[in-house]
Motif scaffolding. Sequence first.
Motif, short mmCIF file in Angstrom:
data_model
loop_
_atom_site.label_atom_id
_atom_site.label_comp_id
_atom_site.label_asym_id
_atom_site.label_seq_id
_atom_site.Cartn_x
_atom_site.Cartn_y
_atom_site.Cartn_z
N LEU A 6 28.22 -13.96 20.85
CA LEU A 6 27.91 -12.74 20.09
C LEU A 6 27.95 -11.51 20.97
CD1 LEU A 6 24.97 -13.85 17.75
CD2 LEU A 6 27.44 -14.07 17.43
N GLY A 7 28.19 -11.68 22.27
CA GLY A 7 28.29 -10.54 23.18
C GLY A 7 26.97 -10.07 23.74
N LEU A 8 25.93 -10.89 23.67
CA LEU A 8 24.64 -10.51 24.21
C LEU A 8 24.65 -10.60 25.73
CD1 LEU A 8 23.87 -10.87 21.22
CD2 LEU A 8 21.73 -11.93 21.98
N THR A 9 23.91 -9.70 26.36
CA THR A 9 23.72 -9.79 27.80
C THR A 9 22.76 -10.93 28.11
OG1 THR A 9 21.80 -8.31 27.85
CG2 THR A 9 23.99 -7.28 27.96
N GLU A 10 22.64 -11.27 29.39
CA GLU A 10 21.73 -12.34 29.77
C GLU A 10 20.30 -12.00 29.36
OE1 GLU A 10 20.00 -14.66 33.72
OE2 GLU A 10 21.74 -13.33 33.91
N TYR A 11 19.86 -10.76 29.60
CA TYR A 11 18.50 -10.37 29.23
C TYR A 11 18.31 -10.43 27.72
CZ TYR A 11 17.26 -8.70 33.94
OH TYR A 11 16.97 -8.62 35.28
N GLU A 12 19.31 -9.97 26.95
CA GLU A 12 19.20 -9.98 25.49
C GLU A 12 19.15 -11.41 24.97
OE1 GLU A 12 21.68 -5.80 24.87
OE2 GLU A 12 22.63 -7.73 24.50
N GLU A 13 19.98 -12.26 25.53
CA GLU A 13 20.00 -13.66 25.10
C GLU A 13 18.67 -14.33 25.43
OE1 GLU A 13 22.55 -17.75 25.98
OE2 GLU A 13 23.42 -15.79 26.41
N ARG A 14 18.17 -14.07 26.63
CA ARG A 14 16.91 -14.69 27.04
C ARG A 14 15.77 -14.22 26.14
NH1 ARG A 14 15.38 -13.54 33.12
NH2 ARG A 14 17.53 -14.26 33.39
N THR A 15 15.76 -12.93 25.82
CA THR A 15 14.69 -12.37 25.01
C THR A 15 14.73 -12.91 23.58
OG1 THR A 15 14.66 -10.34 26.34
CG2 THR A 15 13.73 -10.22 24.11
N LEU A 16 15.94 -12.95 22.98
CA LEU A 16 16.04 -13.43 21.60
C LEU A 16 15.69 -14.91 21.52
CD1 LEU A 16 16.68 -12.79 18.71
CD2 LEU A 16 19.11 -13.16 19.19
N THR A 17 16.13 -15.69 22.50
CA THR A 17 15.80 -17.11 22.51
C THR A 17 14.29 -17.31 22.57
OG1 THR A 17 17.88 -17.60 23.65
CG2 THR A 17 16.16 -19.29 23.72
N GLU A 18 13.60 -16.53 23.39
CA GLU A 18 12.15 -16.65 23.50
C GLU A 18 11.46 -16.19 22.22
OE1 GLU A 18 8.53 -17.54 25.64
OE2 GLU A 18 10.63 -18.21 25.64
N LEU A 19 12.02 -15.17 21.56
CA LEU A 19 11.43 -14.70 20.31
C LEU A 19 11.46 -15.78 19.23
CD1 LEU A 19 12.61 -10.99 19.95
CD2 LEU A 19 10.26 -11.83 19.77
N PHE A 20 12.49 -16.60 19.22
CA PHE A 20 12.53 -17.70 18.25
C PHE A 20 11.32 -18.63 18.44
CE2 PHE A 20 17.40 -17.33 18.12
CZ PHE A 20 17.36 -16.62 16.94
N THR A 21 10.87 -18.75 19.69
CA THR A 21 9.74 -19.63 19.98
C THR A 21 8.41 -18.94 19.72
OG1 THR A 21 11.03 -20.79 21.68
CG2 THR A 21 8.64 -21.01 21.79
N LEU A 22 8.29 -17.68 20.11
CA LEU A 22 7.00 -16.98 20.03
C LEU A 22 6.76 -16.37 18.65
CD1 LEU A 22 6.88 -15.12 23.47
CD2 LEU A 22 5.84 -17.31 22.85
N GLY A 23 7.84 -16.00 17.94
CA GLY A 23 7.65 -15.28 16.69
C GLY A 23 7.31 -13.83 16.97
#
Length: 286
Positions: free
Chosen positions: A13-30
């Motif tokens: 989707l063209g996300l940067t490493e920081y964006e990917e890491r943040t969105l992945t963590e948001l799926f877990t934390l809500g």
Amino acid sequence: MTDVDPTGTLDRLGLTEYEERTLTELFTLGRTTAPTLAESTGVPKARIYGVLDALADRGFVKVIPERPKRYQPRSPGAILERAVENRRQDYEGFRATLDERRGAFLEEFEPRYERASEGVTPTEELFSVVDVGEPSEAETRRLYHQADEQLRIITKSFEYLDTVAPALTAATERDIDVAVLMLHPDHLDADNAATQAAVVERIEHEYPAVGLRFSTGKLPWRGTLADPSMDYETGRAIVLVEEKDVPLSMRQAALTENGSFVAGLKRYFDLLWEYESVGEYPRHES
């Protein structure tokens, strides 16, 4: 520190490493705050707000105006739908920009092109080349999308299926006649044979209309033919010549729209398909 997306989808989707890491963590934390995300992801506090704003601008994250401000991910399905819509809007904007500039561009450069072409006999280049990897895969997808009637594919194990699957799906949905000729597994090492077995199972399950056979002899080239015609009028192809001692990363693939050449490649394909291939895949019981 959170892991990035193991499926590789967010990277596409063209996300940067920081964006990917943040969105992945948001799926877990809500729903959570930026400082919490910075701590759990390892993204610097000075960067986390910009990362979240970028995700919100794409429509992947909702901003909750509380004190402190909180962020919540959209559902994975909604994110994929939004990504498609974003790409569509980008394309429409790109197309509108070119339409606006078309007149001025042609007025400026058509006369130059015509003056430079005066007195020159038109010739058709037999080949152009692209690097193997993403450039050649992009050209292959283009052939799939542009095909009107036929696609003929010669491949060792079709290990690149994932990269062309959406284009192949679109072709089969348009009722394009697709046939794939793979190298017989007897000619493959164990790793390639395992890859091929998985690909064959996937094709049989997801693309039942695709013809599939296995060459009993080695293949001197691999590639894709689109709309070959025996009257030599049409046809496009991308071809990779087998070079055993040359690393794949150093190879180039040849592109051609020469109808006569593509017809010759089609005759070669047909001969192998008819006389030097088998249709039943050898499955070994474990």
